[in-house]
Write a protein that holds these residues in place. Structure first.
Motif, PDB file in Angstrom:
ATOM      1  N   THR A 290      -3.950  63.089 -17.969  1.00  0.00           N
ATOM      2  CA  THR A 290      -4.851  64.240 -17.952  1.00  0.00           C
ATOM      3  C   THR A 290      -6.277  63.745 -18.160  1.00  0.00           C
ATOM      4  O   THR A 290      -6.588  63.158 -19.201  1.00  0.00           O
ATOM      5  N   GLU A 316     -15.127  64.311 -13.268  1.00  0.00           N
ATOM      6  CA  GLU A 316     -13.955  63.750 -13.940  1.00  0.00           C
ATOM      7  C   GLU A 316     -13.694  62.344 -13.405  1.00  0.00           C
ATOM      8  O   GLU A 316     -13.657  62.126 -12.203  1.00  0.00           O
ATOM      9  N   ARG A 317     -13.520  61.401 -14.311  1.00  0.00           N
ATOM     10  CA  ARG A 317     -13.172  60.038 -13.919  1.00  0.00           C
ATOM     11  C   ARG A 317     -12.737  59.260 -15.152  1.00  0.00           C
ATOM     12  O   ARG A 317     -13.124  59.576 -16.277  1.00  0.00           O
ATOM     13  N   THR A 337      -9.908  59.395 -10.257  1.00  0.00           N
ATOM     14  CA  THR A 337     -10.314  60.797 -10.322  1.00  0.00           C
ATOM     15  C   THR A 337      -9.164  61.765 -10.072  1.00  0.00           C
ATOM     16  O   THR A 337      -9.378  62.975 -10.051  1.00  0.00           O
ATOM     17  N   GLU A 338      -7.947  61.258  -9.879  1.00  0.00           N
ATOM     18  CA  GLU A 338      -6.773  62.113  -9.729  1.00  0.00           C
ATOM     19  C   GLU A 338      -5.854  61.927 -10.917  1.00  0.00           C
ATOM     20  O   GLU A 338      -5.580  60.796 -11.329  1.00  0.00           O
ATOM     21  N   GLU A 339      -5.376  63.020 -11.478  1.00  0.00           N
ATOM     22  CA  GLU A 339      -4.491  62.944 -12.626  1.00  0.00           C
ATOM     23  C   GLU A 339      -3.093  62.506 -12.207  1.00  0.00           C
ATOM     24  O   GLU A 339      -2.574  62.952 -11.189  1.00  0.00           O
ATOM     25  N   ALA A 341      -2.037  59.726 -11.063  1.00  0.00           N
ATOM     26  CA  ALA A 341      -1.935  58.838  -9.910  1.00  0.00           C
ATOM     27  C   ALA A 341      -3.000  57.762 -10.016  1.00  0.00           C
ATOM     28  O   ALA A 341      -4.056  57.976 -10.607  1.00  0.00           O
ATOM     29  N   ALA A 343      -5.371  56.589  -8.029  1.00  0.00           N
ATOM     30  CA  ALA A 343      -6.131  56.839  -6.801  1.00  0.00           C
ATOM     31  C   ALA A 343      -7.594  56.576  -7.071  1.00  0.00           C
ATOM     32  O   ALA A 343      -8.272  57.390  -7.694  1.00  0.00           O
ATOM     33  N   SER A 345     -11.730  56.078  -6.802  1.00  0.00           N
ATOM     34  CA  SER A 345     -12.816  56.907  -6.273  1.00  0.00           C
ATOM     35  C   SER A 345     -13.941  56.016  -5.760  1.00  0.00           C
ATOM     36  O   SER A 345     -14.136  54.897  -6.250  1.00  0.00           O
ATOM     37  N   LYS A 457       0.233  55.138  -5.692  1.00  0.00           N
ATOM     38  CA  LYS A 457      -0.112  56.537  -5.920  1.00  0.00           C
ATOM     39  C   LYS A 457       1.107  57.389  -6.233  1.00  0.00           C
ATOM     40  O   LYS A 457       1.023  58.352  -6.992  1.00  0.00           O
TER      41      LYS A 457
END
Length: 608
Positions: A290, A316-317, A337-339, A341, A343, A345, A457
């Protein structure tokens, strides 16, 4: 010896350990400690030095001066010639010192004033005359068996000698060219936290995770652990930590960056982290679960009020890089930047304590990239090298775009990729590596892991992963481009990932800890443990070398190591030239609440 002119003051040094001893003149009241030292108000045993106006041991007049307190760190283990080190408590007077030297350096006058004194208990006191002015005061304790060998070092900066005042000064003293535990433990265990120096020489520690082995299940071999919002401050004068409030959100894998005005900007991070464990054991891998919400993504710490305030505009990062710029800003580079995973940015944001805004995009997404400002002295704007990171699709046979450069003030076109950073010769794309700026504007990048050997991912685990010894010397300010030494002698002595690289005052780079040696009995794809090993990069010879106790070099002599194995820790330069190493994971399950200080060996006159 002393500079000419000016009215002089006297540096009084005494070790009056008589029970209930009281220094006359009403300057210091002392109580004797059980180890023969002197207790300060925090209960730390100290030696006391007084700077008075007149040559007598306790003569009184209205001149005032310094009141210096020396607090000694805790030795890691017994020294062969000094059994008392075995039980040396933080703050107690170390044995094995035959004499000591006090040096008062006045940069404005271009002078160093020093005096040598015996260290016998009950010394009635000696004097060192200095004129009014601003000084750096250093302590050097000499070995009892080799009187030319400095074994204990300490330094206090920014000290003023003024009439009609008594200035209280504290100095934390540590073993030279070695690691010594701080006088007090950290208030909170933490790993994957952030540390930032404050203008007065103290260090702010924020966030991190306090445990790795408990939490909610997130599937097969996956556990969710929570970050913390607690902050604390280390005071190098006393070797102690104190609580410093709480951030607006818990954070781990965030950044903390000190601006020119002393404000610390905290950005990004994950409130919870997924810990993946391989079947059969081995080192865990970490993925944000999160992320800190954009409404709380950045905040600023005011060192005067010790309070945090919200900063707007940041996205978010986590697992990104941050650099303070010459223009008084913070640049945030890449990250996840993905919760849930891994992934990366490609975004770059620029801001300060007033707010952030999107600046531009990198040529490729990156997470765990290293970034360093290699601007020339006097440049008004920063030029930042961005190196490595989890470049999508990159692997052993695909070097991708290994690095790029961001120029402050360039807006949407502020990134470029020099040809030297596109060549496959630079090696595998890395993450969990470390970078440091050298005095000649080159950047050294050391260690790390293969990008392909991590978590995809969709959560799939890759392996086996190995930390690397590889080193890159990046010379974009000059003409050499990127140098990748092929000879093993020019690589790291130990393979490392999640380690630190910290410049020292003499131009060397101190490399500490990280995940390193493979556990022989482990059958999992990833099996390497945190290490206590350290080494230094020597720019003039472009090699890494191990450290030995002061005066003991060469084969057969013991190596200097940290008091604890650490990975995911921080290493922060202190104003006196030493380095604070704090926290980190000491195993795949345990998090450290200890800190230690590395003190470089000074010259004969207390300079670094």
């Amino acid at each position: 010896m002393r500079p000419g002119g000016g009215r002089h003051r006297s540096l009084k040094v005494g070790f009056d350990c008589a029970a209930g001893g009281v220094v006359r003149c009403g300057i210091v009241k002392r109580e004797t400690g059980k180890d023969g030292g002197v207790l300060n108000r925090r209960g730390v045993v100290v030696w006391t030095a007084l700077l008075l106006a007149a040559p007598g041991f306790c003569a009184c007049d209205s001149s005032g001066g310094f009141n210096v307190r020396l607090s000694f760190g805790q030795a890691k283990k017994a020294a062969s010639s000094c059994a008392k080190f075995q039980a040396n408590k933080a703050g107690s007077t170390p044995c094995g010192i035959s004499k000591f030297r006090l040096c008062a350096a006045n940069a404005a006058a271009g002078a160093v004033i020093y005096g040598d004194y015996g260290a016998a208990e009950g010394e009635p006191g000696v004097t060192l005359e200095v004129p009014p002015g601003d000084y750096a005061l250093s302590f050097q304790g000499y070995d009892a068996e080799r009187e030319d060998l400095v074994v204990w070092c300490g330094r206090a900066l920014g000290l003023s000698v003024k009439a009609d005042e008594t200035t209280q000064v504290s100095m934390f003293v540590a073993r030279c060219s070695d690691f010594v535990f701080t006088a007090g433990a950290m208030k909170t265990k933490r790993a994957f936290h952030a540390a930032a120096p404050l203008p007065d020489g103290r260090v702010l520690l924020t966030g991190g995770v306090g445990e790795l082995d408990s939490g909610e299940s997130c599937g097969n071999a996956c556990t969710v652990v929570s970050a913390q919002n607690a902050a604390e401050i280390y005071d190098p004068a006393t070797g102690e930590f104190e609580a410093a409030g709480a951030m607006s959100a818990p954070r781990a894998f965030h950044t903390a960056t000190t601006l020119a005005d002393g404000t610390v900007v905290i950005a990004g991070g994950a409130e919870t982290v997924r810990v993946y464990r391989f079947p059969g054991g081995g080192t865990p891998m970490f993925v944000p679960d999160t992320l800190v919400d954009s409404s709380k993504a950045a905040e600023a710490f005011d060192p005067e009020s010790k309070k945090f305030k919200s900063v707007s505009g940041a996205g978010e990062r986590a697992m990104h890089a941050a650099v303070a710029t010459r223009g008084g800003k913070v640049v945030l580079v890449g990250g996840v930047t993905e919760e849930g995973a891994f992934a990366p940015s490609d975004s770059i944001e620029v801001g300060d304590a007033k707010g952030f805004s999107a600046e531009t995009q990198m040529s490729t997404p990156r997470a765990f990239a290293a970034a360093a400002d290699f601007s020339a002295p006097g440049d008004a704007a920063s030029t930042v090298l961005i190196w490595g990171g989890n470049v999508p699709g990159a692997g052993e046979g695909n070097a991708g775009i290994f690095g790029e450069v961001w120029s402050e003030g360039g807006g949407a076109g502020s990134t470029r990729t020099p040809a030297a950073l596109e060549d496959d010769v630079v090696g595998l794309p890395l993450f969990h590596h470390a970078a440091a700026l050298l005095p000649d504007q080159r950047v050294i990048v050391a260690g790390g892991m293969f990008v392909k050997d991590y978590i995809d991912k969709d959560g799939s685990l890759f392996g086996p992963a190995e930390p690397l010894r590889k080193v890159r010397l990046v010379d974009l300010a000059g003409t050499n481009g990127v140098t990748v030494p092929e000879e093993a002698a020019y690589e790291l002595r130990y393979a490392r990932a999640m380690h630190t690289a910290t410049p020292l005052p003499d131009g060397r780079v101190l490399v500490t800890g990280g995940f390193s040696a493979r556990t022989p009995s482990c059958k999992a794809p990833v099996c390497f443990d945190p290490t206590d090993t350290v080494e230094v990069f020597i720019p003039i010879s472009e090699i890494f070398d191990t450290l030995h106790p002061a005066g003991l070099t060469g084969a057969g002599n013991p190596l200097i190591v940290m008091g604890k194995a650490r990975a995911g820790h921080t290493a922060t330069p202190l104003p006196d030239g030493s380095v604070l190493v704090a926290g980190g994971a000491s195993s795949g399950k345990d998090v450290e609440g200890t800190a230690e200080v590395f003190s470089p060996l000074p010259t004969a006159l207390g300079q670094y």
